[in-house]
Design a protein around this motif. Structure first.
Motif, PDB file in Angstrom:
ATOM      1  N   ALA A 108     -15.218   5.904   7.484  1.00 57.55           N
ATOM      2  CA  ALA A 108     -14.014   6.559   6.973  1.00 57.55           C
ATOM      3  C   ALA A 108     -13.430   5.773   5.800  1.00 57.55           C
ATOM      4  CB  ALA A 108     -12.987   6.716   8.081  1.00 57.55           C
ATOM      5  N   ALA A 109     -13.456   4.430   5.896  1.00 59.35           N
ATOM      6  CA  ALA A 109     -12.959   3.609   4.791  1.00 59.35           C
ATOM      7  C   ALA A 109     -13.792   3.824   3.536  1.00 59.35           C
ATOM      8  CB  ALA A 109     -12.970   2.138   5.197  1.00 59.35           C
ATOM      9  N   ARG A 110     -15.112   3.953   3.712  1.00 61.14           N
ATOM     10  CA  ARG A 110     -15.968   4.200   2.544  1.00 61.14           C
ATOM     11  C   ARG A 110     -15.667   5.560   1.927  1.00 61.14           C
ATOM     12  NH1 ARG A 110     -20.000   1.346   5.629  1.00 61.14           N
ATOM     13  NH2 ARG A 110     -20.779   3.298   6.519  1.00 61.14           N
ATOM     14  N   ALA A 111     -15.396   6.545   2.786  1.00 61.87           N
ATOM     15  CA  ALA A 111     -15.062   7.872   2.260  1.00 61.87           C
ATOM     16  C   ALA A 111     -13.754   7.835   1.472  1.00 61.87           C
ATOM     17  CB  ALA A 111     -14.965   8.869   3.416  1.00 61.87           C
ATOM     18  N   LEU A 112     -12.800   7.060   1.911  1.00 63.98           N
ATOM     19  CA  LEU A 112     -11.523   6.959   1.207  1.00 63.98           C
ATOM     20  C   LEU A 112     -11.700   6.289  -0.154  1.00 63.98           C
ATOM     21  CD1 LEU A 112      -9.183   5.918   4.176  1.00 63.98           C
ATOM     22  CD2 LEU A 112      -9.083   8.058   2.885  1.00 63.98           C
ATOM     23  N   ARG A 113     -12.594   5.343  -0.250  1.00 66.35           N
ATOM     24  CA  ARG A 113     -12.819   4.658  -1.526  1.00 66.35           C
ATOM     25  C   ARG A 113     -13.360   5.601  -2.593  1.00 66.35           C
ATOM     26  NH1 ARG A 113     -14.637   0.436   2.142  1.00 66.35           N
ATOM     27  NH2 ARG A 113     -13.123  -1.278   2.101  1.00 66.35           N
ATOM     28  N   LEU A 167      -8.894  11.725  11.784  1.00 62.47           N
ATOM     29  CA  LEU A 167      -7.821  10.775  11.521  1.00 62.47           C
ATOM     30  C   LEU A 167      -6.717  11.417  10.698  1.00 62.47           C
ATOM     31  CD1 LEU A 167     -10.063   7.711  10.606  1.00 62.47           C
ATOM     32  CD2 LEU A 167      -8.814   8.043  12.746  1.00 62.47           C
ATOM     33  N   ARG A 168      -5.528  10.842  10.776  1.00 60.97           N
ATOM     34  CA  ARG A 168      -4.371  11.336  10.026  1.00 60.97           C
ATOM     35  C   ARG A 168      -3.867  10.268   9.062  1.00 60.97           C
ATOM     36  NH1 ARG A 168      -0.657  14.460  14.602  1.00 60.97           N
ATOM     37  NH2 ARG A 168      -2.238  15.993  15.217  1.00 60.97           N
ATOM     38  N   LEU A 169      -3.218  10.732   8.013  1.00 61.97           N
ATOM     39  CA  LEU A 169      -2.701   9.855   6.973  1.00 61.97           C
ATOM     40  C   LEU A 169      -1.263   9.458   7.290  1.00 61.97           C
ATOM     41  CD1 LEU A 169      -3.418   8.685   4.113  1.00 61.97           C
ATOM     42  CD2 LEU A 169      -2.258  10.696   3.179  1.00 61.97           C
ATOM     43  N   GLY A 170      -0.937   8.178   7.075  1.00 59.02           N
ATOM     44  CA  GLY A 170       0.432   7.700   7.204  1.00 59.02           C
ATOM     45  C   GLY A 170       0.943   7.243   5.857  1.00 59.02           C
ATOM     46  N   ALA A 174      -8.061  15.336   3.319  1.00 62.65           N
ATOM     47  CA  ALA A 174      -9.356  16.019   3.362  1.00 62.65           C
ATOM     48  C   ALA A 174     -10.490  15.039   3.629  1.00 62.65           C
ATOM     49  CB  ALA A 174      -9.597  16.756   2.037  1.00 62.65           C
ATOM     50  N   ALA A 175     -10.397  13.831   3.057  1.00 62.82           N
ATOM     51  CA  ALA A 175     -11.440  12.827   3.279  1.00 62.82           C
ATOM     52  C   ALA A 175     -11.435  12.320   4.714  1.00 62.82           C
ATOM     53  CB  ALA A 175     -11.244  11.662   2.308  1.00 62.82           C
ATOM     54  N   LEU A 176     -10.278  12.328   5.373  1.00 64.02           N
ATOM     55  CA  LEU A 176     -10.162  11.829   6.738  1.00 64.02           C
ATOM     56  C   LEU A 176     -10.480  12.879   7.797  1.00 64.02           C
ATOM     57  CD1 LEU A 176      -6.847   9.783   6.351  1.00 64.02           C
ATOM     58  CD2 LEU A 176      -9.135   8.842   6.707  1.00 64.02           C
ATOM     59  N   ARG A 177     -10.438  14.148   7.414  1.00 63.53           N
ATOM     60  CA  ARG A 177     -10.579  15.230   8.391  1.00 63.53           C
ATOM     61  C   ARG A 177     -11.888  15.139   9.200  1.00 63.53           C
ATOM     62  NH1 ARG A 177      -9.576  19.160   5.179  1.00 63.53           N
ATOM     63  NH2 ARG A 177      -7.317  19.061   5.492  1.00 63.53           N
ATOM     64  N   ALA A 236       0.832  -1.198   0.000  1.00 60.96           N
ATOM     65  CA  ALA A 236       0.000   0.000   0.000  1.00 60.96           C
ATOM     66  C   ALA A 236       0.868   1.250   0.000  1.00 60.96           C
ATOM     67  CB  ALA A 236      -0.917  -0.003   1.226  1.00 60.96           C
ATOM     68  N   ALA A 237       0.328   2.312  -0.544  1.00 57.20           N
ATOM     69  CA  ALA A 237       1.051   3.591  -0.558  1.00 57.20           C
ATOM     70  C   ALA A 237       0.879   4.345   0.750  1.00 57.20           C
ATOM     71  CB  ALA A 237       0.550   4.447  -1.712  1.00 57.20           C
ATOM     72  N   HIS A 238      -0.277   4.160   1.399  1.00 64.86           N
ATOM     73  CA  HIS A 238      -0.558   4.902   2.623  1.00 64.86           C
ATOM     74  C   HIS A 238      -1.287   4.005   3.616  1.00 64.86           C
ATOM     75  CE1 HIS A 238       0.506   8.685   0.641  1.00 64.86           C
ATOM     76  NE2 HIS A 238      -0.213   8.280  -0.394  1.00 64.86           N
ATOM     77  N   THR A 239      -1.162   4.357   4.896  1.00 65.58           N
ATOM     78  CA  THR A 239      -1.899   3.654   5.957  1.00 65.58           C
ATOM     79  C   THR A 239      -2.624   4.686   6.811  1.00 65.58           C
ATOM     80  OG1 THR A 239      -0.038   3.730   7.499  1.00 65.58           O
ATOM     81  CG2 THR A 239      -0.196   1.799   6.065  1.00 65.58           C
ATOM     82  N   VAL A 240      -3.712   4.243   7.425  1.00 70.48           N
ATOM     83  CA  VAL A 240      -4.457   5.057   8.376  1.00 70.48           C
ATOM     84  C   VAL A 240      -4.810   4.154   9.561  1.00 70.48           C
ATOM     85  CG1 VAL A 240      -6.437   6.574   8.771  1.00 70.48           C
ATOM     86  CG2 VAL A 240      -5.470   6.356   6.471  1.00 70.48           C
ATOM     87  N   GLY A 241      -4.650   4.678  10.744  1.00 68.53           N
ATOM     88  CA  GLY A 241      -5.023   3.868  11.896  1.00 68.53           C
ATOM     89  C   GLY A 241      -4.310   4.309  13.149  1.00 68.53           C
ATOM     90  N   PRO A 242      -4.647   3.677  14.270  1.00 66.87           N
ATOM     91  CA  PRO A 242      -5.642   2.605  14.412  1.00 66.87           C
ATOM     92  C   PRO A 242      -7.053   3.164  14.625  1.00 66.87           C
ATOM     93  CG  PRO A 242      -4.539   2.966  16.504  1.00 66.87           C
ATOM     94  CD  PRO A 242      -3.928   3.950  15.537  1.00 66.87           C
ATOM     95  N   ARG A 243      -8.012   2.285  14.825  1.00 71.67           N
ATOM     96  CA  ARG A 243      -9.402   2.617  15.115  1.00 71.67           C
ATOM     97  C   ARG A 243     -10.038   3.477  14.015  1.00 71.67           C
ATOM     98  NH1 ARG A 243      -7.037   3.223  20.218  1.00 71.67           N
ATOM     99  NH2 ARG A 243      -7.118   5.506  20.114  1.00 71.67           N
ATOM    100  N   VAL A 244      -9.993   2.951  12.801  1.00 72.37           N
ATOM    101  CA  VAL A 244     -10.622   3.622  11.662  1.00 72.37           C
ATOM    102  C   VAL A 244     -12.029   3.043  11.469  1.00 72.37           C
ATOM    103  CG1 VAL A 244     -10.474   4.129   9.212  1.00 72.37           C
ATOM    104  CG2 VAL A 244      -8.381   3.943  10.571  1.00 72.37           C
ATOM    105  N   PRO A 245     -13.087   3.861  11.566  1.00 73.84           N
ATOM    106  CA  PRO A 245     -14.445   3.333  11.381  1.00 73.84           C
ATOM    107  C   PRO A 245     -14.708   2.998   9.916  1.00 73.84           C
ATOM    108  CG  PRO A 245     -14.512   5.713  11.679  1.00 73.84           C
ATOM    109  CD  PRO A 245     -13.089   5.291  11.925  1.00 73.84           C
ATOM    110  N   ALA A 246     -15.706   2.142   9.715  1.00 78.41           N
ATOM    111  CA  ALA A 246     -16.049   1.716   8.348  1.00 78.41           C
ATOM    112  C   ALA A 246     -16.458   2.896   7.497  1.00 78.41           C
ATOM    113  CB  ALA A 246     -17.162   0.672   8.405  1.00 78.41           C
TER     114      ALA A 246
END
Length: 783
Positions: free
Chosen positions: A512-517, A648-651, A641-644, A500-510
């Protein structure tokens, strides 16, 4: 005989002080380990949210299996076990039951910190009452406890409006209440509840027949409320047992060496007692009584001090998150008495064994100390060879262990057994090694010549000094580098397997994952949740990943990871399963399932022993929020912006995952044992040096200067430290090679810099522990 014992203790304070210190430290460590063990066995967790509930009905937090001979065994599960919601109706129907209140429990975020959410209908379990505001009514409202007034509440990827604050709060958990319908939606367990409170205290077993539900009252309610604390009790049992066992083995090794050194320094005295008609039996009894007198005093004081290191360890465990704050130490007489008994017996047995050969000396040997010092009895050689053979066997066994639970205790035991073999065979091995190492010194100046002569003559004494230094290096290297071996192997697998190019976590709700998609340029988003499952009673690490998992390369060797679905599983090579096999196991919340193996993979260190479909595993864990892996060409700004909205923060990349709290706790516990080995090494060196004051005085009378004597001691100690570190390094290398072969399939991965620092520190400690007492001895008059 009693007069001789008292006279010996009075006149040879330095020798007995060394044995006293060793026994004191051993008793303190055994008592500390026993306190942790007792806490694990008898510790209780007081209820908080369930404090107002006489009886709590909950799921069984153990998985059960029948072992050999029909014996039933139980092991704890990793997550909270849930029970059918209709049990509340069955309980209400029982005669005498006033009410039965069900509740659900799910993770929330309160003021940026983790907490637990419940339905407002279960607030009376404590009870919680409102200090201000009103109960939650709609799907966007929440009530917080008194400690979190004004805090932001987030659950299920949504921010909730706080409409009320309770009059009280639970001390060890943040508590948030939602409307009952919203709470059940957030819990995501239709038809299930986490617990049922029952009033009054009454037997409800008739309503629970045919289910796995259990009724708890009194302090047992705390175990239901805090299942993680209950699992911590099991950790304390294993940690306490490991400390006790390791400390006793180290104590036997150290104390036997200390007493043997003390007896070597008393050869002339003991021979003179034989010359005045003392029998071997009388000498053995005298030495045994001396050991008893010192042992009882040292062990009593050390065992009484044991709760202090136990309290320190508990504080560290709480800080690391391995033990909850509300699991307090259980004090009692058993750890103290056990420590006294074990330490006194160890000291007495070591003294009697060391005295066997000394007591058989002839009176004429009073003037022939050299001959006595150089001989090693055949019994000791035989025992040494047997222990050496046992070390080889245990090393082979260690090389075949592939789970952390099985290998962790064996790796330390293997290093200790190798050290015991070196200690038993020490005199001849030391004599041979020093004969080679002292060759360059024989042609050097006075200091080097004197050092070479002393090392050749006093090889038995030097062997007693080599043992604790060897133990220190071997034990420290094994404990430290077994961890680095696993961490580096795991990191290498994770780096190679995470594409993967980036990671997000821990405790990422579903949500937030849908928003990233939906972010342009994102090709795949993989949700990863981790837990442990049980295959039979064996605990195995597991992860759940969303379909596709193109962000992960698990090193598949058979099958197809793309075929993963809720009814299938991918397994690690170490499980010995093949594609098409059916696997029966128990999920983290105690739910039994049967799944079909669709793939076998190699990278189990970084990705667990089993990989499930995310939907299956997320439905059976306390917190379904996990890590998210992102693949594609989306810009970091767009992802941020999608995580804000979710805080959450982007890794980037796979990221570094720190060692778990259990591994850190084990390192803290073994750190005390390493400290004991360090004290033993300093103690033995100081004891060996302080008893040479007569030798120093004779050298001064023969014309040697203080500088020459100190130079002699520095060279002696340097060579002894070189020999000890070489032996300790070899022991650690053999042990770690076997450990790495079983756990990672590759070579050990120590830190060269750390090991060189350890060698330098050991040499510095050895020199300091030798020169400081030598300087004090040289201040005395030469006559």
């Amino acid at each position: 005989m009693l007069f001789l014992v008292v006279a010996s203790l009075r006149e040879r304070k330095a020798a007995f002080a060394g044995a006293f210190l060793a026994l004191f430290c051993a008793a303190a460590l055994v008592s500390a380990g026993g306190t942790l063990l007792q806490t694990g066995l008898r510790g209780s967790i007081a209820p908080e949210r369930y404090a107002g509930t006489p009886v709590v009905v909950s799921g069984d937090q153990n998985v059960h299996a029948t072992k050999k001979k029909g014996k039933r065994k139980a092991k704890p599960i990793a997550e909270r076990a849930w029970i059918p919601a209709d049990l509340a109706g069955r309980i209400r129907a029982l005669p005498g039951v006033a009410k039965a209140v069900p509740e659900v429990t799910f993770p929330v975020t309160v003021g940026g910190a983790p907490g637990w959410g419940h339905g407002w209908g279960s607030a009376e379990l404590t009870p919680f009452t409102l200090a201000s505001g009103r109960p939650p009514r709609g799907g966007h409202e929440a009530v917080v406890d008194a400690a979190h007034a004004g805090a932001e509440v987030r659950a299920g990827g949504r921010t909730y409006e706080v409409v009320g604050v309770t009059t009280r709060n639970a001390r060890h958990q943040a508590t948030v209440f939602f409307a009952d319908e919203e709470a059940h939606r957030l819990a995501g367990r239709p038809g299930l509840v986490s617990a049922i409170g029952v009033w009054p205290r009454i037997d409800v077993s008739a309503a629970l027949a045919g289910t796995t539900a259990l009724a708890s009252a009194g302090d047992a309610r705390g175990r239901v409320e805090f299942p993680a604390a209950e699992r911590s009790r099991v950790k304390l049992i294993s940690l306490g047992g490991a400390i006790c066992g390791t400390s006793l083995l180290v104590a036997v090794l150290v104390v036997s060496g200390t007493i043997a050194l003390s007896l070597q320094q008393r050869q002339r005295e003991l021979a003179l007692l034989r010359a005045v008609a003392a029998t071997p039996r009388q000498l053995r009894r005298m030495i045994g009584r001396e050991a008893l007198a010192v042992g009882v005093c040292a062990a009593s004081l050390g065992a009484a001090a044991g709760p202090l290191p136990a309290a320190w360890m508990r504080t560290r465990f709480v800080a690391l998150g391995a033990v909850p704050e509300n699991l307090h130490l259980v004090s009692g007489p058993f750890p103290v008495l056990a420590a006294i008994g074990a330490t006194v017996v160890a000291g007495w047995a070591s003294a009697r064994l060391s005295a066997r050969r000394i007591a058989r000396i002839r009176p004429v040997e009073a003037l022939g100390e050299a001959g006595l010092a150089q001989r090693t009895g055949p019994g000791r050689v035989v025992v040494g060879v047997l222990v050496l053979a046992g070390s080889v066997v245990l090393t082979i066994v260690l090389s075949g262990l592939s789970t952390e639970a099985a290998a962790s205790p064996v790796v330390v035991l293997t290093a200790l057994l190798w050290t015991i073999a070196v200690a038993l065979l020490g005199p001849p091995l030391t004599r041979a090694a020093l004969a080679v190492l002292t060759l360059p010194l024989r042609a050097s100046r006075a200091g080097g010549f004197l050092a070479a002569a002393n090392l050749r003559f006093a090889s038995a004494r030097m062997a007693s000094v080599v043992t604790p230094l060897c133990l220190l290096v071997a034990l420290t290297s094994t404990i430290l580098f077994s961890r680095t071996t696993m961490e580096r192997a795991t990191t290498a697998e994770r780096d190679a397997g995470t594409v993967a190019a980036h990671t997000v976590g821990p405790r990422v709700p579903a949500e937030a994952a849908r928003a990233l998609r939906e972010v342009p340029g994102v090709t795949e988003v993989t949700e990863v949740v981790r837990t442990t499952v049980r295959i039979g009673l064996d605990k195995r690490s597991a992860q759940g990943v969303t379909a596709g998992a193109g962000t992960l390369d698990l090193g598949v060797t058979a099958g197809d990871l793309g075929a993963l679905s809720p009814g299938t599983v991918a397994v690690g090579e170490g499980l010995g399963r093949r594609v098409g096999d059916t696997l029966s196991l128990t999920l983290g919340d105690g739910t039994p399932v049967r799944v079909k193996v669709v793939a076998v993979y190699a990278r189990t260190l970084a990705f667990g022993d089993l990989t499930f479909d995310h939907a299956l595993l997320a439905a059976h864990v306390d917190d379904p929020r996990g890590t998210v892996l992102i693949a594609g060409t989306a810009s970091p700004a767009a992802l941020t912006a999608a995580l804000r909205p979710y805080g959450l923060r982007l890794g980037s990349g796979p990221g570094e995952r720190a060692a778990g709290p259990d591994a850190e706790a084990g390192l803290v516990a073994m750190g005390l044992v390493i400290g004991f080995a360090l004290i033993a090494a300093v103690n033995t060196l100081a004891m060996a040096t302080s008893e040479r004051s007569r030798e120093f005085a004779l050298l001064r009378l023969a014309g040697a200067t203080r500088r020459q004597i100190l130079g002699m001691l520095t060279l002696e100690t340097a060579l002894v430290a070189l020999l000890a570190t070489a032996a300790g390094t070899a022991i650690a290398l053999v042990t770690l090679t076997a450990y790495a072969h079983g756990m990672t399939g590759g070579p050990p991965r120590p830190s060269t810099g750390v090991h060189l620092g350890l060698v330098a520190a050991t040499a510095a400690v050895a020199v300091a522990a030798t020169l400081l007492p030598a300087r004090l001895a040289l201040r005395r008059p030469a006559l």
